[in-house]
Design an enzyme around this catalytic site. Structure first.
Site, PDB file in Angstrom:
ATOM      1  N   HIS A  76      -2.306 -13.401 -22.424  1.00  0.00           N
ATOM      2  CA  HIS A  76      -1.747 -13.750 -23.743  1.00  0.00           C
ATOM      3  C   HIS A  76      -0.696 -14.841 -23.505  1.00  0.00           C
ATOM      4  O   HIS A  76      -0.069 -14.877 -22.443  1.00  0.00           O
ATOM      5  CB  HIS A  76      -1.090 -12.476 -24.296  1.00  0.00           C
ATOM      6  N   ASP A  78       1.352  -6.620 -17.754  1.00  0.00           N
ATOM      7  CA  ASP A  78       1.402  -6.708 -19.210  1.00  0.00           C
ATOM      8  C   ASP A  78       0.549  -5.562 -19.750  1.00  0.00           C
ATOM      9  O   ASP A  78      -0.675  -5.627 -19.744  1.00  0.00           O
ATOM     10  CB  ASP A  78       0.879  -8.070 -19.654  1.00  0.00           C
ATOM     11  N   GLN A 110      -1.508  -3.869 -24.474  1.00  0.00           N
ATOM     12  CA  GLN A 110      -2.673  -3.244 -25.107  1.00  0.00           C
ATOM     13  C   GLN A 110      -2.974  -1.863 -24.528  1.00  0.00           C
ATOM     14  O   GLN A 110      -3.911  -1.203 -24.983  1.00  0.00           O
ATOM     15  CB  GLN A 110      -3.910  -4.144 -24.946  1.00  0.00           C
ATOM     16  N   LYS A 117       2.208  -1.638 -31.011  1.00  0.00           N
ATOM     17  CA  LYS A 117       0.772  -1.576 -30.707  1.00  0.00           C
ATOM     18  C   LYS A 117       0.355  -0.155 -30.316  1.00  0.00           C
ATOM     19  O   LYS A 117      -0.782   0.078 -29.918  1.00  0.00           O
ATOM     20  CB  LYS A 117       0.426  -2.542 -29.579  1.00  0.00           C
ATOM     21  N   CYS A 126      -3.933 -15.986 -29.466  1.00  0.00           N
ATOM     22  CA  CYS A 126      -2.832 -16.280 -28.531  1.00  0.00           C
ATOM     23  C   CYS A 126      -3.338 -16.287 -27.095  1.00  0.00           C
ATOM     24  O   CYS A 126      -2.640 -15.820 -26.171  1.00  0.00           O
ATOM     25  CB  CYS A 126      -1.681 -15.285 -28.679  1.00  0.00           C
TER      26      CYS A 126
HETATM   27  N1  PMP Z   1       0.379  -9.388 -24.237  1.00  0.00           N
HETATM   28  C1  PMP Z   1      -0.717  -8.912 -24.816  1.00  0.00           C
HETATM   29  C2  PMP Z   1      -1.908  -8.539 -23.977  1.00  0.00           C
HETATM   30  C3  PMP Z   1      -0.762  -8.760 -26.200  1.00  0.00           C
HETATM   31  O1  PMP Z   1      -1.858  -8.279 -26.785  1.00  0.00           O
HETATM   32  C4  PMP Z   1       0.369  -9.125 -26.970  1.00  0.00           C
HETATM   33  C5  PMP Z   1       0.348  -9.005 -28.484  1.00  0.00           C
HETATM   34  N2  PMP Z   1      -0.833  -9.451 -29.075  1.00  0.00           N
HETATM   35  C6  PMP Z   1       1.500  -9.587 -26.314  1.00  0.00           C
HETATM   36  C7  PMP Z   1       1.471  -9.715 -24.936  1.00  0.00           C
HETATM   37  C8  PMP Z   1       2.749  -9.943 -27.056  1.00  0.00           C
HETATM   38  O2  PMP Z   1       3.263  -8.798 -27.703  1.00  0.00           O
HETATM   39  P1  PMP Z   1       4.408  -8.886 -28.800  1.00  0.00           P
HETATM   40  O3  PMP Z   1       3.943  -9.883 -29.815  1.00  0.00           O
HETATM   41  O4  PMP Z   1       4.499  -7.501 -29.360  1.00  0.00           O
HETATM   42  O5  PMP Z   1       5.653  -9.317 -28.118  1.00  0.00           O
END
Ligand code: PMP
Length: 415
Positions: free
Chosen positions: A121, A198, A201, A224, A360
């Site tokens: 991401h 990370d 998910q 999430k 993203c």
């Molecule tokens: N890493 C991953 C794998 C994600 O799915 C996301 C959110 N889509 C993020 C980082 C960023 O998370 P946040 O927007 O809650 O900071």
């Protein structure tokens, strides 16, 4: 009749969107919240609202006790050794930025390398890019295999004694496959690198044990995982966090401030929690974790994943990214001859929440040579009927059959 017992806990499931019964298939963006989380958040504001850690009055003591209780709930949930290793942030994004800024700018040099993968991401790419630009270190990128998993051999081949940190996803927000994080961590440790995982998910899909994984940092967002927005977690090993300088400065993260003798900093975890935090969000996060614990057999094992996979595979025009059925309910696909935006508009008009675009993860789109894709991400409160409605509507869309679309959503509305 909906076939799912968890559903009753989520008040939004009875919402109408564009006049149709909501089908929420955008769970990878954020999950819905159970009544218990909503109630605890409301309770904080209506009964125990006060600032934490500071004031000498009973309400503040209650708020502080609940806030610190959440830290211990999360500590035990991820199996951290102690609660000082759990830092509250605003989300995964801030947790990663904290490490890149505090650890990275302090310890990385132009001789060093940071390793990430093609499927990160943006939150797990841009902070490392910025850090490497700032320090002169090199950012290396590991490819994926045909299943969309991190290619273990390539990962290993990219490691060397120059690697100071590897940062990779457990489960991508585009590809719902579970990476072998324990194996990857062990490989990185062999060359003496730190490891950041990370897990944005992950929390809504599987158990995490940071001591067993032996990672140095692990990050996620509560929104999430059935929790409130604006609450993130940074887990870090105590001995590493202790060596890291503060990331943001201000109230609460200090021990002593003197205009003549400078400032000394608070102990962990407060050194990394400046200012007033998201008190109600952190307190309600404990309830989200309890909800997962109480319902883990439904949340972690979702028969709907293979059902949706089989249904999508039965449609010729659908191309699911990468081989094989996802391990968790995150499905990304393209549809021959149709632009994602048209599909999204069609489903939105029918009350179905999907996500389209680059998610993203622009470098992953570039890697796959596509400008974006459609993502349907399901959770434990979704039902077989919702999957059927979604698939029937998709078939109607592909046949340009608007009469059939009307019929399908009319049936969904009475279920
Ligand atoms: N890493 C991953 C794998 C994600 O799915 C996301 C959110 N889509 C993020 C980082 C960023 O998370 P946040 O927007 O809650 O900071």
């Amino acid at each position: 009749m909906q076939d799912n017992y968890l559903r009753q806990h989520f008040p939004i499931m009875s919402a109408k969107v564009n006049g149709k019964s909501l089908i929420y298939f955008d769970n990878a963006a954020t999950t819905q919240k159970p009544q218990s989380v909503i109630e605890l958040s409301n309770h904080v504001y209506s009964a125990i609202n006060a600032n934490v850690h500071r004031a000498a009055h009973a309400l503040a003591a209650t708020a502080t006790a609940k806030y610190e209780h959440s830290r211990r709930v999360i500590q035990s949930f991820i199996h951290a050794k102690n609660d000082e290793e759990v830092i509250f942030t605003s989300g995964t994004t801030e947790s990663i930025n904290l490490v890149a800024d505090s650890w990275g700018r302090h310890f990385l040099t132009s001789e060093d390398e940071v390793l990430i993968t093609h499927a990160e991401h943006h939150a797990n790419i841009v902070p490392w890019q910025q850090l490497c630009e700032h320090t002169g270190a090199t950012l290396k990128i590991v490819p994926l295999n045909k299943f969309g998993l991190i290619d273990v051999e390539a990962f290993q081949a990219n490691l060397s004694e120059k690697t100071k940190l590897v940062a990779f996803h457990h489960i991508s927000n585009v590809v719902g496959k579970v990476n072998p994080i324990k194996q990857l961590t062990a490989l990185a440790k062999k060359v003496g690198s730190l490891v950041l995982i990370d897990a944005a998910q992950s929390v809504a899909h599987c158990e995490l044990n940071v001591q067993d994984i032996d990672c140095d940092f692990l990050v996620f967002s509560m929104h999430k995982a059935f929790g409130p927005t604006g609450v993130g977690v940074l887990y870090g090993k105590k001995e590493i966090l202790e060596k890291m300088p503060p990331y943001k400065t201000g109230g609460e993260m200090i021990k002593r401030v003197s205009l003549t003798q400078g400032t000394t900093f608070n102990k962990l975890p407060f050194k990394f929690e400046p200012g007033t935090p998201n008190i109600a969000g952190v307190i309600a996060s404990a309830e989200a974790i309890e909800f997962i614990r109480d319902n883990c057999e439904h949340i972690y094992h979702q028969p709907l994943v293979s059902y949706l996979y089989d249904s999508l595979c039965s449609i010729d025009e659908v191309n699911i990214l990468f081989d094989g059925c996802p391990d968790v309910g995150i499905f990304s696909f393209t549809i021959n001859g149709h632009h994602q935006q048209d599909i999204a508009a069609f489903f939105d008009a029918n009350g179905i929440a999907l996500r389209v675009g680059h998610h993203c993860a622009m470098p992953l789109m570039e890697y796959l040579n596509i400008d974006g894709c459609i993502r349907a991400s399901i959770s434990a409160y979704n039902t077989r009927q919702e999957v059927d409605t979604f698939v029937r509507l998709l078939k109607a869309f592909l046949k340009h059959d608007s009469a059939l679309s009307e019929k399908v959503t009319a049936v969904q509305d009475v279920q």
